[in-house]
Design an enzyme around this catalytic site. Structure first.
Site, PDB file in Angstrom:
ATOM      1  N   ARG A 220       0.821  -1.227   0.000  1.00  0.00           N
ATOM      2  CA  ARG A 220       0.000   0.000   0.000  1.00  0.00           C
ATOM      3  C   ARG A 220       0.851   1.270   0.000  1.00  0.00           C
ATOM      4  O   ARG A 220       0.498   2.269   0.637  1.00  0.00           O
ATOM      5  CB  ARG A 220      -0.953   0.049   1.206  1.00  0.00           C
ATOM      6  CG  ARG A 220      -1.975  -1.019   1.274  1.00  0.00           C
ATOM      7  CD  ARG A 220      -2.949  -1.022   0.095  1.00  0.00           C
ATOM      8  NE  ARG A 220      -3.654  -2.272   0.136  1.00  0.00           N
ATOM      9  CZ  ARG A 220      -3.177  -3.395  -0.392  1.00  0.00           C
ATOM     10  NH1 ARG A 220      -2.050  -3.393  -1.061  1.00  0.00           N
ATOM     11  NH2 ARG A 220      -3.844  -4.506  -0.298  1.00  0.00           N
TER      12      ARG A 220
ATOM     13  N   GLU B  18      -5.631   4.981   7.184  1.00  0.00           N
ATOM     14  CA  GLU B  18      -5.225   4.715   5.793  1.00  0.00           C
ATOM     15  C   GLU B  18      -5.564   5.868   4.847  1.00  0.00           C
ATOM     16  O   GLU B  18      -4.691   6.343   4.121  1.00  0.00           O
ATOM     17  CB  GLU B  18      -5.849   3.413   5.268  1.00  0.00           C
ATOM     18  CG  GLU B  18      -5.404   3.156   3.828  1.00  0.00           C
ATOM     19  CD  GLU B  18      -6.049   1.967   3.145  1.00  0.00           C
ATOM     20  OE1 GLU B  18      -6.109   0.889   3.748  1.00  0.00           O
ATOM     21  OE2 GLU B  18      -6.476   2.128   1.990  1.00  0.00           O
TER      22      GLU B  18
ATOM     23  N   SER C  58     -11.420   0.621   4.171  1.00  0.00           N
ATOM     24  CA  SER C  58     -10.681   0.359   5.416  1.00  0.00           C
ATOM     25  C   SER C  58     -10.091   1.667   5.929  1.00  0.00           C
ATOM     26  O   SER C  58      -9.328   2.320   5.217  1.00  0.00           O
ATOM     27  CB  SER C  58      -9.542  -0.626   5.162  1.00  0.00           C
ATOM     28  OG  SER C  58     -10.074  -1.814   4.649  1.00  0.00           O
TER      29      SER C  58
HETATM   30  C1  LIG Z   1     -15.312   1.012  -0.151  1.00  0.00           C
HETATM   31  C2  LIG Z   1     -13.847   1.170  -0.456  1.00  0.00           C
HETATM   32  C3  LIG Z   1     -13.067   0.043  -0.640  1.00  0.00           C
HETATM   33  C4  LIG Z   1     -11.702   0.155  -0.927  1.00  0.00           C
HETATM   34  N1  LIG Z   1     -10.978  -0.983  -1.116  1.00  0.00           N
HETATM   35  C5  LIG Z   1      -9.658  -0.907  -1.408  1.00  0.00           C
HETATM   36  C6  LIG Z   1      -8.885  -2.095  -1.621  1.00  0.00           C
HETATM   37  O1  LIG Z   1      -9.395  -3.206  -1.573  1.00  0.00           O
HETATM   38  N2  LIG Z   1      -7.566  -1.948  -1.893  1.00  0.00           N
HETATM   39  C7  LIG Z   1      -6.962  -0.728  -1.983  1.00  0.00           C
HETATM   40  O2  LIG Z   1      -5.760  -0.677  -2.246  1.00  0.00           O
HETATM   41  N3  LIG Z   1      -7.671   0.412  -1.794  1.00  0.00           N
HETATM   42  C8  LIG Z   1      -8.991   0.359  -1.505  1.00  0.00           C
HETATM   43  N4  LIG Z   1      -9.715   1.505  -1.295  1.00  0.00           N
HETATM   44  C9  LIG Z   1      -9.038   2.813  -1.385  1.00  0.00           C
HETATM   45  C10 LIG Z   1      -9.205   3.521  -2.762  1.00  0.00           C
HETATM   46  O3  LIG Z   1     -10.185   2.879  -3.524  1.00  0.00           O
HETATM   47  C11 LIG Z   1      -7.893   3.532  -3.543  1.00  0.00           C
HETATM   48  O4  LIG Z   1      -6.883   4.165  -2.803  1.00  0.00           O
HETATM   49  C12 LIG Z   1      -8.042   4.241  -4.899  1.00  0.00           C
HETATM   50  O5  LIG Z   1      -6.896   4.015  -5.680  1.00  0.00           O
HETATM   51  C13 LIG Z   1      -8.287   5.743  -4.758  1.00  0.00           C
HETATM   52  O6  LIG Z   1      -8.655   6.251  -6.025  1.00  0.00           O
HETATM   53  P1  LIG Z   1      -9.231   7.712  -6.178  1.00  0.00           P
HETATM   54  O7  LIG Z   1      -9.295   8.037  -7.633  1.00  0.00           O
HETATM   55  O8  LIG Z   1     -10.501   7.847  -5.440  1.00  0.00           O
HETATM   56  O9  LIG Z   1      -8.075   8.572  -5.497  1.00  0.00           O
HETATM   57  P2  LIG Z   1      -8.233   9.836  -4.543  1.00  0.00           P
HETATM   58  O10 LIG Z   1      -8.873   9.415  -3.266  1.00  0.00           O
HETATM   59  O11 LIG Z   1      -8.863  10.954  -5.287  1.00  0.00           O
HETATM   60  O12 LIG Z   1      -6.712  10.191  -4.269  1.00  0.00           O
HETATM   61  C14 LIG Z   1      -5.925   9.370  -3.431  1.00  0.00           C
HETATM   62  C15 LIG Z   1      -4.485   9.902  -3.438  1.00  0.00           C
HETATM   63  O13 LIG Z   1      -3.929   9.764  -4.736  1.00  0.00           O
HETATM   64  C16 LIG Z   1      -3.524  11.041  -5.261  1.00  0.00           C
HETATM   65  N5  LIG Z   1      -3.858  11.021  -6.694  1.00  0.00           N
HETATM   66  C17 LIG Z   1      -5.045  10.670  -7.245  1.00  0.00           C
HETATM   67  N6  LIG Z   1      -4.958  10.711  -8.585  1.00  0.00           N
HETATM   68  C18 LIG Z   1      -3.697  11.119  -8.889  1.00  0.00           C
HETATM   69  C19 LIG Z   1      -2.993  11.364 -10.114  1.00  0.00           C
HETATM   70  N7  LIG Z   1      -3.571  11.204 -11.306  1.00  0.00           N
HETATM   71  N8  LIG Z   1      -1.708  11.769 -10.032  1.00  0.00           N
HETATM   72  C20 LIG Z   1      -1.098  11.936  -8.835  1.00  0.00           C
HETATM   73  N9  LIG Z   1      -1.708  11.722  -7.646  1.00  0.00           N
HETATM   74  C21 LIG Z   1      -2.993  11.318  -7.677  1.00  0.00           C
HETATM   75  C22 LIG Z   1      -4.318  12.068  -4.476  1.00  0.00           C
HETATM   76  O14 LIG Z   1      -3.655  13.312  -4.425  1.00  0.00           O
HETATM   77  C23 LIG Z   1      -4.380  11.403  -3.112  1.00  0.00           C
HETATM   78  O15 LIG Z   1      -3.158  11.600  -2.452  1.00  0.00           O
HETATM   79  C24 LIG Z   1     -11.096   1.433  -1.019  1.00  0.00           C
HETATM   80  C25 LIG Z   1     -11.887   2.584  -0.834  1.00  0.00           C
HETATM   81  C26 LIG Z   1     -13.252   2.457  -0.563  1.00  0.00           C
HETATM   82  C27 LIG Z   1     -14.093   3.695  -0.399  1.00  0.00           C
END
Ligand SMILES: Cc1cc2nc3c(=O)[nH]c(=O)nc-3n(C[C@H](O)[C@H](O)[C@H](O)COP(=O)(O)OP(=O)(O)OC[C@H]3O[C@@H](n4cnc5c(N)ncnc54)[C@H](O)[C@@H]3O)c2cc1C
Length: 342
Positions: free
Chosen positions: A165, A337, A239
């Site tokens: 992670r 997280e 999580s």
């Molecule tokens: C119900 C639920 C279940 C989940 N299950 C998992 C799981 O099983 N495994 C897991 O690993 N994660 C899980 N997550 C966490 C999440 O889905 C991941 O971290 C996902 O990759 C976040 O994507 P996002 O586009 O929403 O990013 P955001 O939340 O918008 O951003 C997260 C971070 O990434 C940065 N970021 C986003 N896009 C870019 C870009 N293009 N360039 C540079 N930086 C960027 C942001 O600045 C921030 O720091 C879960 C979340 C939820 C709500």
């Protein structure tokens, strides 16, 4: 390229809390992204690139700068042969839609990562993973705007410093690279056992003995929906706490008092404890806190839910209750997280 002012950030976090962004805009192409970063720099404003906000909690103070929402789309097959396919994806693509698309094409490697919310561009940031699979196992390179040098380039897999992670994008180079696309190498192998424990159990319980990619995806979706709330309907970040890694001495001490402790040995002789188990023991599973409007999810104590909180301060107060109780009972300090921004 429209730049909005004083935008409510709760719409940009699946926890649906937080203050306002001074400026917010969407980038639909590399050039738009470049122009937005140049604009922020010229105005001496901090900036941040986000996806769908599924791993973000915004503070009540909001973001005094420019929030750039990545909307860069595109799916391209760079090559395909009998061993697999190499695909290039725009960073703003929806992760799970891409997973479904790869399964339709019978390419393997992403099926265990089904139903993870968010965008493709965020996937390398914390090296998304589930059920024994993680992005680093299929990523060839991440293309990005290096906001330090203002040049576009590619960061190859080995240079991403991926870990559990984590990656350089979350640690040493946090905020430096705005990811615009990723290239993945997928395979044509059929999924085969052994699978992760909960999947094995699911297959056994449902009498499933033939494992196509779609069967695996459906199983992952079923297990996840029983455990995790859908962020489009329930305000949550998945999580909320990382499984803590502790020394063997402390783990043994806890195990002597709680023989049913859920833990795993790590490669370096330490012990990873199940944060969900610790929180459950602390009495916080399916708890609805009237004082803060926050709750923990019935399917997993690890998931914090915003039922009717109006401020991030409420979330932090509820989190503190959990962290303090776990610390008092076990001497373990839980870490969050999702990112608390700014
Ligand atoms: C119900 C639920 C279940 C989940 N299950 C998992 C799981 O099983 N495994 C897991 O690993 N994660 C899980 N997550 C966490 C999440 O889905 C991941 O971290 C996902 O990759 C976040 O994507 P996002 O586009 O929403 O990013 P955001 O939340 O918008 O951003 C997260 C971070 O990434 C940065 N970021 C986003 N896009 C870019 C870009 N293009 N360039 C540079 N930086 C960027 C942001 O600045 C921030 O720091 C879960 C979340 C939820 C709500």
């Amino acid at each position: 390229m429209k730049i909005l002012e004083n935008v409510d950030l709760s719409a940009y976090s699946t926890m649906r809390l937080g203050g306002k962004a001074r400026y917010l805009s969407e980038a639909s192409s590399d050039q738009e992204l470049l122009r937005l970063v140049e604009w922020a720099k010229s105005k001496k404003q901090p900036f941040i690139v986000i996806g769908q906000g599924s791993n973000i909690v915004w503070r009540d103070e909001g973001f005094e700068g420019l929030v750039i929402v990545n909307k860069i789309l595109g799916r391209k097959v760079l090559g395909e042969d009998s061993s697999g396919a190499t695909i290039r994806l725009g960073a703003g693509e929806n992760w799970d839609e891409v997973v479904a698309w790869t399964i339709e094409h019978d390419w393997g490697g992403l099926e265990l990562l089904s139903k993870i919310p968010g965008t493709v561009g965020a996937a390398p940031i914390q090296n998304i993973g589930a059920y024994g699979q993680e992005l680093s196992l299929v990523l060839v390179e991440a293309e990005a705007l290096d906001t330090k040098t203002m040049a576009f380039g590619a960061v190859v897999n080995d240079a991403c410093n991926f870990g559990y992670r984590t990656s350089r994008f979350k640690t040493t180079d946090k905020g430096r690279y705005a990811i615009t696309a990723v290239t993945l190498k997928l395979n044509k192998d059929q999924p085969k056992p052994p699978f992760y424990e909960s999947l094995e159990e699911y297959f056994k319980d449902n009498g499933i003995t033939s494992y196509t990619r779609q069967v695996v995806r459906d199983a992952v979706a079923a297990i996840r929906s029983a455990k995790l709330p859908d962020p489009s309907a329930v305000n949550n970040n998945g999580s909320f706490f990382i499984n803590p890694v502790v020394g063997k001495e402390l783990a043994d001490k806890i195990a002597s008092r709680y023989p049913d402790i859920v833990s795993w040995p790590t490669d370096d002789g330490q012990v990873k404890l199940s944060a969900g188990w610790l929180i459950e023991q602390a009495g916080f599973k399916d708890i609805h806190d009237p004082a803060t409007g926050m709750a923990t999810w019935k399917g997993s104590a690890l998931v914090m839910v915003n039922e009717r909180a109006s401020k991030t301060a409420d979330l932090l107060a509820f989190k503190k209750k959990i962290v303090d109780k776990v610390n008092a009972m076990f001497g373990v300090n839980l870490q969050q997280e999702p990112e608390l921004l700014p």
